[in-house]
Design an enzyme around this catalytic site. Sequence first.
Site, mmCIF file in Angstrom:
data_model
loop_
_atom_site.group_PDB
_atom_site.id
_atom_site.type_symbol
_atom_site.label_atom_id
_atom_site.label_comp_id
_atom_site.label_asym_id
_atom_site.label_seq_id
_atom_site.Cartn_x
_atom_site.Cartn_y
_atom_site.Cartn_z
ATOM 1 N N SER A 1 -3.190 -0.766 -3.742
ATOM 2 C CA SER A 1 -3.576 0.376 -2.927
ATOM 3 C C SER A 1 -3.909 -0.062 -1.501
ATOM 4 O O SER A 1 -3.047 -0.531 -0.774
ATOM 5 C CB SER A 1 -4.744 1.110 -3.580
ATOM 6 N N ASP B 1 -2.454 6.353 1.748
ATOM 7 C CA ASP B 1 -2.683 4.923 1.534
ATOM 8 C C ASP B 1 -1.416 4.311 0.934
ATOM 9 O O ASP B 1 -0.393 4.991 0.791
ATOM 10 C CB ASP B 1 -3.927 4.678 0.673
ATOM 11 N N ASP C 1 -0.210 3.262 -1.998
ATOM 12 C CA ASP C 1 0.468 3.778 -3.198
ATOM 13 C C ASP C 1 0.433 5.301 -3.246
ATOM 14 O O ASP C 1 0.740 5.905 -4.257
ATOM 15 C CB ASP C 1 -0.143 3.185 -4.469
ATOM 16 N N ASP D 1 -1.601 7.651 -3.687
ATOM 17 C CA ASP D 1 -2.355 8.525 -4.594
ATOM 18 C C ASP D 1 -3.523 9.183 -3.866
ATOM 19 O O ASP D 1 -4.232 10.013 -4.425
ATOM 20 C CB ASP D 1 -2.834 7.773 -5.841
#
Length: 457
Positions: A98, A243, A245, A247
């Site tokens: 992340s 960010d 990734d 999510d």
Amino acid sequence: MTNLTCFKAYDIRGKLGTELNEEIAYKIGRAYGQLYQPKTIVVGCDVRLTSEALKQATIKGLNDAGVNVLDLGMTGTEEVYFGAFHLDVQGGIEITASHNPMDYNGMKLVHENARPIGADSGLKDIQALAESGEFKEVSVKGKTEKYNLLPEFIDHLITYIDPAKIRPLKLVVNAGNGAAGHVIDAIGDKFKILNVPVEFIKIHHEADGTFPNGIPNPILVENRDSTRNAILEHQADMGIAWDGDFDRCFLFDEKGQFIEGYYIVGLLAQAFLLKQAGEKIVHDPRLVWNTFDIVEQYKGEAIQSKSGHSFIKEKMREHNAVYGGEMSAHHYFRDFAYCDSGMIPWLLAISVLSETQKPLSSLVEEMIAKFPCSGEINFKVADTQATIQKIFDHYADQNPAIDKTDGVSLDFGAWRVNVRASNTEPLLRLNIETRADRNPKPMQVYVDELTQLIQGS
């Protein structure tokens, strides 16, 4: 027995080489496969330079445990979540760190139907088996095939809006050179087919694991300028930044102002409760007053959960909540198998912008004026628990209402503070909110007071 320090409260994060490497990734994949014995799972990875190799090592471990793998390629975490509940599979693993520093990587693991695997729901068992290395040989090893999930994922995302009702909008989208770009491109293609009049201004769009513009983490003030400047330059209606990734998504209004995730929770709770009064909304304990106010106003039920995706999802499933939100910009949806998505929030936001015909700034300014907040302030301290206790002791004689759902929350009526240790980094996290109608001191007074108390420890 090797002690693996990369296992955290609700995922796996570790420093490359020492805490996480291909050998450890193999053991984690092998342990997952041996413990749960799924027939098939989906596996994807973010854009970090080490992610592909860690993914292949994890897949080898899974195959050696007899598990078939659908390799989704480069994905955001929510694409793995989607695959885990949409396809005929029994789990999923995303290789991602992340927003952690360059020399880190990690994993997020789920069961069938994208149910989270956290410390209280199987992660410790995987850790114990990976540490012991007591793996059983299987008679038939698993196979791996590549699978393109993107078209099905895009079709699902479009169900959250009515394409015919979206008004002409110009959106700045900042993937931060992470994994979000390919999904935005695919949504853009779908919008053209559906005649959705949305124009994307793309910045830091190409996936690049060297992160030439810095680690994609828009919660950091220094990472927001590029999005804000592009909004002002192009006179856009809204800005969205993700960010690594994707999510988590972060929204900026048409003036280029960053909107704290706290108020986005209120905005999305409002959107759901307008359609479905009486629904349950799950929230984290860091900042709560605005959420209480919105949920009460729109006749819902607010339910508090410990911070962190596995805890929020568990609480949502328990109460069948329609939506769950964290001020850290994680947003969870019942129709997305209670998982968090960084794509659904901005789609809902453009739907609200279109339906209300109002700019984003006016939709949130009332909430911000009523319940000012500090935003999350992070401190590096030698002993997080000792510092929390020091704060607790300092204010004890003022008899605040105390909540220990996550860290310590102290409610003084006119102002409120939550202080907690990070689950993923060696940090102490501070959040303060006030009630403007009770004429409290300026926010900075509380920030300065707590800062002095924390740094003086």
